[in-house]
Design a protein around this motif. Structure first.
Motif, short mmCIF file in Angstrom:
data_model
loop_
_atom_site.label_atom_id
_atom_site.label_comp_id
_atom_site.label_asym_id
_atom_site.label_seq_id
_atom_site.Cartn_x
_atom_site.Cartn_y
_atom_site.Cartn_z
N HIS A 340 0.68 -1.19 -0.12
CA HIS A 340 -0.03 -0.07 -0.08
C HIS A 340 0.77 1.37 0.03
O HIS A 340 0.27 2.29 0.26
CB HIS A 340 -0.87 -0.06 1.32
N SER A 341 2.04 1.26 -0.30
CA SER A 341 2.88 2.58 -0.26
C SER A 341 3.82 2.20 -1.48
O SER A 341 4.14 1.27 -2.08
CB SER A 341 3.53 2.81 0.83
N ARG A 342 4.17 3.57 -2.02
CA ARG A 342 5.45 3.59 -2.84
C ARG A 342 6.05 4.80 -2.91
O ARG A 342 5.47 5.86 -2.76
CB ARG A 342 4.77 3.69 -4.42
N GLY A 343 7.32 4.61 -2.51
CA GLY A 343 8.16 6.09 -2.53
C GLY A 343 7.87 6.59 -1.16
O GLY A 343 7.92 7.82 -1.13
N GLY A 344 7.15 6.03 -0.12
CA GLY A 344 6.82 6.69 1.13
C GLY A 344 5.38 7.06 1.21
O GLY A 344 5.12 7.59 2.01
N SER A 345 4.75 7.33 0.03
CA SER A 345 3.39 7.86 0.10
C SER A 345 2.47 6.67 -0.01
O SER A 345 2.60 5.66 -0.69
CB SER A 345 3.24 8.84 -1.14
N PRO A 346 1.32 6.75 0.78
CA PRO A 346 0.26 5.84 0.55
C PRO A 346 -0.54 5.90 -0.73
O PRO A 346 -0.77 7.11 -1.47
CB PRO A 346 -0.71 6.45 1.76
N VAL A 347 -1.03 4.82 -1.09
CA VAL A 347 -1.67 4.61 -2.51
C VAL A 347 -3.09 5.06 -1.97
O VAL A 347 -3.87 4.44 -1.23
CB VAL A 347 -1.63 3.10 -2.83
N ASP A 348 -3.54 5.99 -2.98
CA ASP A 348 -4.96 6.58 -2.81
C ASP A 348 -5.91 5.56 -3.55
O ASP A 348 -5.62 4.64 -4.38
CB ASP A 348 -5.14 7.70 -3.52
N GLY A 349 -7.18 5.59 -2.82
CA GLY A 349 -8.42 4.93 -3.68
C GLY A 349 -8.28 3.64 -3.24
O GLY A 349 -7.77 2.82 -2.24
N THR A 350 -9.30 2.92 -3.76
CA THR A 350 -9.55 1.28 -3.48
C THR A 350 -8.67 0.55 -4.06
O THR A 350 -7.86 0.37 -4.83
CB THR A 350 -10.87 0.93 -4.21
N THR A 351 -8.25 -0.61 -2.95
CA THR A 351 -7.25 -1.66 -2.96
C THR A 351 -7.73 -2.97 -2.71
O THR A 351 -8.26 -2.99 -1.59
CB THR A 351 -6.15 -1.04 -2.17
N LEU A 352 -7.12 -3.83 -3.45
CA LEU A 352 -7.58 -5.26 -3.01
C LEU A 352 -6.26 -5.66 -1.97
O LEU A 352 -5.19 -5.60 -2.44
CB LEU A 352 -7.29 -6.17 -4.09
N ALA A 353 -6.95 -5.89 -0.64
CA ALA A 353 -5.80 -5.97 0.08
C ALA A 353 -5.68 -7.26 1.00
O ALA A 353 -4.80 -7.75 1.53
CB ALA A 353 -6.20 -4.94 1.44
N ALA A 354 -6.93 -8.14 0.81
CA ALA A 354 -6.91 -9.44 1.45
C ALA A 354 -7.62 -10.28 0.66
O ALA A 354 -8.78 -9.85 -0.03
CB ALA A 354 -7.56 -9.27 2.82
#
Length: 622
Positions: A340-354
């Motif tokens: 859920h992060s790239r380059g230290g910044s959180p990814v915005d929006g809906t994400t498939l997490a589990a």
């Protein structure tokens, strides 16, 4: 058996490499000369650091261009060797690796090579050091393990033995059967590496494309079995040169490395691990989102109904047929930084997490995961919550090991209150309910066909090994897919006679993993009807260029009006010797989209031929 790893296999400073190796569970290390030269620690300091970490220094390497050279050159070699042998005493290493010469000064003279190696071994013996002679696959005159052993045998020195390296042996196509003719006590060291089967110069192949056992195309298991038959009792050591590992974080790479050796030992029958409890289906997928409205609207258009809410967390259950989606809007809904992060910044929006995996024995599956260095994740759990264990995949996806409606096993759905239950205090006409009314599902019966997981560019091989070793899924053939901005590698892992399918995909360059969303493919018996219901309900399918359908008309014959229907709805088509595949895609929400698929006959693929068109359409839509 004892395990070891060459410091060249990991990224970072020598101190970082040693720490990563120890934390991953290795018993020892091979100290690569360049790592020592670049370290601010003295040899004594490195020795102390290894001791503090519980590591032995199993090998110092390499010593180059030693044998079969003119006498004046050999005299200089002995002077250099004396310095290295004194250093090894300070370092606490008792074995030095000598690679077969690539020097233009080297002569094609086995007798001379044996005589000079024996003289080097005489000197080494005075320092309490053994010399392990290894055939480089690109050695000037000695390039095969049996040739190197012949020279060692001719020398007949007790401090001189051979080092066997799986890459040097198998990359040349040498028959490892002859290894069993070498006395085990004369095999001083065993180095292991796998590699993809590539048609390229062996030196470049070795320096850039080695990987850990089980991640390539070599039969490393057979080679090691033959080595063990000789009575070899040294460590299993990894020496892997790989551009990806040189840039990736050392800690996870070391865990991946040690896991590969645990699985290798299991295949050899010399390590007892908990038996695999391969998943038999997908219980649920979980989406996390800061804004539920877009994803809930998409699910509603797909025919999902909001049926239940978690009793203690902001998580809702949506169902359609056999497919279940959890929508998590909690503030701590992004549990793993790798995903859920790239380059230290959180990814915005809906994400498939589990993903919830139906397991025949969740407890046994958790025990195997922990034995293979994938510990059960800590979870915030109320006293009344189902005891549901989860482990993290290499990309950070949480994999829940669970059961659904099976007697004698806790059911994860017990944590959810039915929204039609009049006694449920959460069943009120709140704003969320207005945004996502409880409407009955349409007549189609959806089920999860596959879940496509885009991998970080540096975790692809690790992910394949993880899903095979930890979960017991079967890797399929690797394929390359053309994207407008690069070439993507893809490899599916499957189980349960197709009940679990994970196509794993990675971009060809750093950063590509941030450009491609993940998706959930929903199977239906009639994709045309499902697509029409979706669009009628207000959903938007991914538009496909007209040129694609002109090409379909040239490649296949269709019934009257069939191709026009596909063109209208954006349905893609593929056919192989076993069956037919029809599929279409929703627009992307955040970093997630859905696919509707219809498999007819024995079709087992994923429409790879259509992937370039789909990827180009998604880039255009973005």
């Amino acid at each position: 058996m004892r395990t070891s790893i060459a410091t060249v296999s990991l990224s970072g400073s020598l101190t970082e490499k040693l720490t990563a190796a120890a934390r991953a569970g290795f018993d020892g290390v091979e100290i690569f000369e360049n790592d020592l030269l670049a370290s601010p620690l003295s040899p004594e300091g490195i020795r102390a650091r290894c001791a503090d970490l519980g590591l032995t220094v199993d090998l110092y390497q390499p010593m180059r261009d030693v044998e079969a050279v003119p006498e004046a050159e050999f005299a200089r070699t002995l002077r250099r060797a004396r310095h290295k042998l004194e250093l090894m005493g300070r370092l606490g290493a008792d074995t030095v690796l000598v690679c077969s010469s690539v020097s233009p000064l080297a002569e094609d003279d086995d007798a001379l090579a044996a005589e000079q190696l024996a003289r080097l071994a005489d000197l080494a013996q005075d320092f309490g050091v053994r010399v392990a002679y290894e055939a480089l696959a690109w050695g000037r005159h000695v390039s095969t393990y049996d040739h190197a052993w012949h020279i060692v045998d001719t020398a007949g020195h007790p401090a001189l033995g051979t080092c066997l390296d799986s890459f040097h042996i198998l990359s040349r196509g040498s028959d490892p059967k002859g290894i069993e003719d070498i006395p085990g006590e004369k095999i001083f060291f065993l180095q292991l590496a796998d590699a993809p089967l590539l048609g390229m110069d062996v030196l470049q192949w070795s320096r850039h494309h080695r990987c850990f056992p089980g991640q390539g195309g070599f039969d490393v298991v057979d080679l090691v079995r033959r080595v063990l038959h000789t009575g070899y009792d040294g460590p299993l050591s990894l020496e892997v040169f790989n551009d990806v590992f040189r840039q990736a974080e050392a800690g996870p790479t070391a865990v991946d490395a040690h896991r590969s050796l645990l699985l290798l030992q299991e295949e050899l029958g010399i390590a007892a691990l908990p038996a695999p409890a391969a998943p038999t289906g997908i219980a649920f997928t979980e989406l996390v989102t800061p804004d539920a409205e877009p994803v809930c609207a998409l699910l509603g258009s797909l025919g999902f109904a909001r049926t239940a809410r978690h009793r203690g967390k902001p998580v809702e259950l949506w169902e359609q047929g056999q497919a279940r989606i959890l929508v998590n809007t909690g503030p701590a809904a992004l549990p793993h930084p790798r995903l859920h992060s790239r380059g230290g910044s959180p990814v915005d929006g809906t994400t498939l997490a589990a993903i919830g995996l139906e397991s025949p024995d969740p407890a046994a599956a958790a025990r195997r995961a922990e034995a293979l260095l994938a510990p059960v994740l800590p979870r915030r759990r109320a006293a009344e919550d189902a005891p549901l264990d989860a482990v993290a995949a290499p990309d950070g996806t949480e994999l829940f090991l669970c059961a659904t409606n099976r007697p004698g096993l806790p059911d994860w759905r017990a944590d959810f209150a039915d929204l039609t239950d009049p006694t449920d205090p959460t069943d009120v006409a709140d704003a969320d309910a207005e945004a996502a009314p409880r409407t009955p599902a349409p007549p189609s019966d959806l089920r999860v066909d596959h879940v496509a997981l885009t991998q970080p560019w540096h975790r692809f091989d690790e992910a394949v090994l993880f899903h095979r070793g930890v979960l017991g899924l079967d890797p399929q053939e690797s394929v390359d897919v053309a994207d407008p901005y690069g070439l993507l590698r893809s490899r599916a892992v499957t189980g349960g006679d197709g009940a679990v399918r994970f196509p794993l995909t990675v971009g060809a360059a750093p950063g590509d993993d941030t450009a491609h969303a993940r998706h959930i493919a929903l199977a239906t018996d009639d994709v045309v009807a499902a697509a029409r219901r979706f669009t009628t309900a207000g959903g938007r399918l991914l538009p496909i260029p007209a040129n694609y359908y002109d090409d379909l008309a040239a490649r296949f014959e269709f019934a009257d009006g069939e191709l026009e229907t596909y063109r209208e709805l954006g349905i893609l088509y593929d056919r192989d010797a076993h069956g037919v595949f029809r599929h279409c895609y929703t627009r992307t929400v955040g970093r997630v989209f859905f696919e509707l698929v219809q498999r007819d006959g024995g079709y087992q693929g994923y429409g790879a031929a259509n992937a370039p068109v789909r990827l180009a359409a998604q880039h255009a839509a973005r």
